[in-house]
Design a protein around this motif. Sequence first.
Motif, PDB file in Angstrom:
ATOM      1  N   GLY A  29     -26.943  23.517  32.478  1.00  0.00           N
ATOM      2  CA  GLY A  29     -25.961  23.025  31.528  1.00  0.00           C
ATOM      3  C   GLY A  29     -25.714  24.017  30.407  1.00  0.00           C
ATOM      4  N   GLU A  30     -24.498  24.048  29.906  1.00  0.00           N
ATOM      5  CA  GLU A  30     -24.159  24.966  28.818  1.00  0.00           C
ATOM      6  C   GLU A  30     -25.019  24.679  27.590  1.00  0.00           C
ATOM      7  N   GLY A  31     -25.638  25.730  27.045  1.00  0.00           N
ATOM      8  CA  GLY A  31     -26.471  25.592  25.868  1.00  0.00           C
ATOM      9  C   GLY A  31     -27.832  24.978  26.125  1.00  0.00           C
ATOM     10  N   ARG A  32     -28.226  24.851  27.390  1.00  0.00           N
ATOM     11  CA  ARG A  32     -29.505  24.241  27.731  1.00  0.00           C
ATOM     12  C   ARG A  32     -30.453  25.282  28.321  1.00  0.00           C
ATOM     13  N   LEU A  33     -31.730  24.931  28.359  1.00  0.00           N
ATOM     14  CA  LEU A  33     -32.728  25.791  28.989  1.00  0.00           C
ATOM     15  C   LEU A  33     -33.306  25.053  30.191  1.00  0.00           C
ATOM     16  N   LEU A  34     -33.161  25.684  31.349  1.00  0.00           N
ATOM     17  CA  LEU A  34     -33.658  25.115  32.593  1.00  0.00           C
ATOM     18  C   LEU A  34     -34.901  25.878  33.016  1.00  0.00           C
ATOM     19  N   GLY A  35     -35.994  25.152  33.216  1.00  0.00           N
ATOM     20  CA  GLY A  35     -37.228  25.760  33.696  1.00  0.00           C
ATOM     21  C   GLY A  35     -37.300  25.678  35.199  1.00  0.00           C
ATOM     22  N   LEU A  36     -37.460  26.829  35.851  1.00  0.00           N
ATOM     23  CA  LEU A  36     -37.536  26.890  37.312  1.00  0.00           C
ATOM     24  C   LEU A  36     -38.979  27.183  37.699  1.00  0.00           C
ATOM     25  N   LEU A  37     -39.619  26.198  38.327  1.00  0.00           N
ATOM     26  CA  LEU A  37     -41.034  26.267  38.653  1.00  0.00           C
ATOM     27  C   LEU A  37     -41.251  26.272  40.153  1.00  0.00           C
ATOM     28  N   GLY A  38     -42.423  26.744  40.565  1.00  0.00           N
ATOM     29  CA  GLY A  38     -42.792  26.732  41.977  1.00  0.00           C
ATOM     30  C   GLY A  38     -43.959  27.663  42.213  1.00  0.00           C
ATOM     31  N   ARG A  39     -44.629  27.476  43.331  1.00  0.00           N
ATOM     32  CA  ARG A  39     -45.732  28.356  43.685  1.00  0.00           C
ATOM     33  C   ARG A  39     -45.215  29.766  43.955  1.00  0.00           C
ATOM     34  N   ASN A  40     -46.127  30.727  44.068  1.00  0.00           N
ATOM     35  CA  ASN A  40     -45.753  32.061  44.509  1.00  0.00           C
ATOM     36  C   ASN A  40     -45.091  31.959  45.886  1.00  0.00           C
ATOM     37  N   GLY A  41     -43.958  32.636  46.028  1.00  0.00           N
ATOM     38  CA  GLY A  41     -43.252  32.611  47.305  1.00  0.00           C
ATOM     39  C   GLY A  41     -42.356  31.413  47.510  1.00  0.00           C
ATOM     40  N   ALA A  42     -42.216  30.562  46.489  1.00  0.00           N
ATOM     41  CA  ALA A  42     -41.389  29.360  46.639  1.00  0.00           C
ATOM     42  C   ALA A  42     -39.899  29.675  46.660  1.00  0.00           C
ATOM     43  N   GLY A  43     -39.515  30.855  46.112  1.00  0.00           N
ATOM     44  CA  GLY A  43     -38.103  31.231  46.108  1.00  0.00           C
ATOM     45  C   GLY A  43     -37.481  31.353  44.732  1.00  0.00           C
ATOM     46  N   LYS A  44     -38.310  31.331  43.690  1.00  0.00           N
ATOM     47  CA  LYS A  44     -37.773  31.365  42.322  1.00  0.00           C
ATOM     48  C   LYS A  44     -37.031  32.678  42.041  1.00  0.00           C
ATOM     49  N   SER A  45     -37.679  33.804  42.310  1.00  0.00           N
ATOM     50  CA  SER A  45     -37.034  35.095  42.048  1.00  0.00           C
ATOM     51  C   SER A  45     -35.823  35.293  42.949  1.00  0.00           C
ATOM     52  N   THR A  46     -35.882  34.735  44.156  1.00  0.00           N
ATOM     53  CA  THR A  46     -34.725  34.826  45.052  1.00  0.00           C
ATOM     54  C   THR A  46     -33.526  34.100  44.459  1.00  0.00           C
ATOM     55  N   ASP A 206     -35.239  21.998  28.584  1.00  0.00           N
ATOM     56  CA  ASP A 206     -34.495  20.741  28.594  1.00  0.00           C
ATOM     57  C   ASP A 206     -34.573  20.111  29.974  1.00  0.00           C
ATOM     58  N   ASP A 207     -34.388  20.947  30.995  1.00  0.00           N
ATOM     59  CA  ASP A 207     -34.316  20.485  32.373  1.00  0.00           C
ATOM     60  C   ASP A 207     -35.327  21.241  33.222  1.00  0.00           C
ATOM     61  N   ILE A 208     -35.792  20.602  34.296  1.00  0.00           N
ATOM     62  CA  ILE A 208     -36.798  21.183  35.169  1.00  0.00           C
ATOM     63  C   ILE A 208     -36.314  21.123  36.619  1.00  0.00           C
ATOM     64  N   VAL A 209     -36.448  22.248  37.311  1.00  0.00           N
ATOM     65  CA  VAL A 209     -36.241  22.289  38.757  1.00  0.00           C
ATOM     66  C   VAL A 209     -37.516  22.862  39.372  1.00  0.00           C
ATOM     67  N   ILE A 210     -38.060  22.166  40.365  1.00  0.00           N
ATOM     68  CA  ILE A 210     -39.251  22.643  41.053  1.00  0.00           C
ATOM     69  C   ILE A 210     -38.896  22.963  42.497  1.00  0.00           C
ATOM     70  N   LEU A 211     -39.200  24.204  42.897  1.00  0.00           N
ATOM     71  CA  LEU A 211     -39.010  24.639  44.273  1.00  0.00           C
ATOM     72  C   LEU A 211     -40.312  24.527  45.032  1.00  0.00           C
ATOM     73  N   ASN A 212     -40.214  24.144  46.294  1.00  0.00           N
ATOM     74  CA  ASN A 212     -41.380  24.092  47.159  1.00  0.00           C
ATOM     75  C   ASN A 212     -40.962  24.609  48.526  1.00  0.00           C
ATOM     76  N   SER A 213     -41.510  25.777  48.894  1.00  0.00           N
ATOM     77  CA  SER A 213     -41.211  26.397  50.194  1.00  0.00           C
ATOM     78  C   SER A 213     -39.721  26.571  50.423  1.00  0.00           C
ATOM     79  N   GLY A 214     -39.026  27.037  49.383  1.00  0.00           N
ATOM     80  CA  GLY A 214     -37.611  27.366  49.520  1.00  0.00           C
ATOM     81  C   GLY A 214     -36.661  26.196  49.439  1.00  0.00           C
ATOM     82  N   ARG A 215     -37.185  25.021  49.146  1.00  0.00           N
ATOM     83  CA  ARG A 215     -36.344  23.831  49.011  1.00  0.00           C
ATOM     84  C   ARG A 215     -36.537  23.207  47.633  1.00  0.00           C
TER      85      ARG A 215
END
Length: 239
Positions: A29-46, A206-215
């Motif tokens: 969202g505009e003006g928001r901070l989204l935290g992208l979490l996940g184990r190593n290899g989950a796809g965050k940097s991708t 503000d918001d959280i997205v968690i990746l697990n095995s690329g999903r």
Amino acid sequence: MANSALELRGIDAFYGDSHVLQQVSFQLGEGRLLGLLGRNGAGKSTCMNVSVGLLPPRTGSVEVFGAAVTRLPPEMIAARGVALVPQGRRVFKSLTVRENLMVAAHSGFATRHAPWTADTVFTMFPRLAERRGQLAGYLSGGEQQMLAIGRALMANPRVLLMDEPSEGLAPQIVAEVMATIRKLKESGLSIVLVEQSPKLVFDIADDIVILNSGRIAVVSTAEKLKGDGVDLRQHLGVF
């Protein structure tokens, strides 16, 4: 939710035959901070690489403030106002601190706050001001991280992507970097923060997205997850 600053929709991405991201969708969202979490290899940097055009998705779309940027080259996506603080910092070690900043200088888009210049970066990071003529290769890890953030800000972005900014830093420096990120958030910048530490992310996001095995495993607000609880052991392997 606020207007979307960055949106990934139905992204499938591959490294060779490896299917790294599978139907990944989320929006910042505009003006928001989204935290992208996940184990190593989950796809965050991708996700970061897809967002800035370093890795074209096989399927799906990427939008910046509603404009499609899917499969545009990185320089064109950067010109739309997206900047990346890469994992591992990747400063130009043979250039001085000031030269590193000036390489990335761009007038950017009109925003509600004053444009970023070398002087404003030096104001935010006084240690860099003291070392402005020093080769970046001789900076400490923390100073190089500050330089990587400052270099991204010199593009005057509307969207800032930060990939593991606390990696390899001493706790005191991590606290300084997170305080800087908080100030950037308060300035109205739209930020995606990729981190290994859930605590760092939950304290600021503000918001959280968690990746697990690329999903996508979880999409929620930090406040709701704090109230409801989330099984971090299942998705992140932490306790």
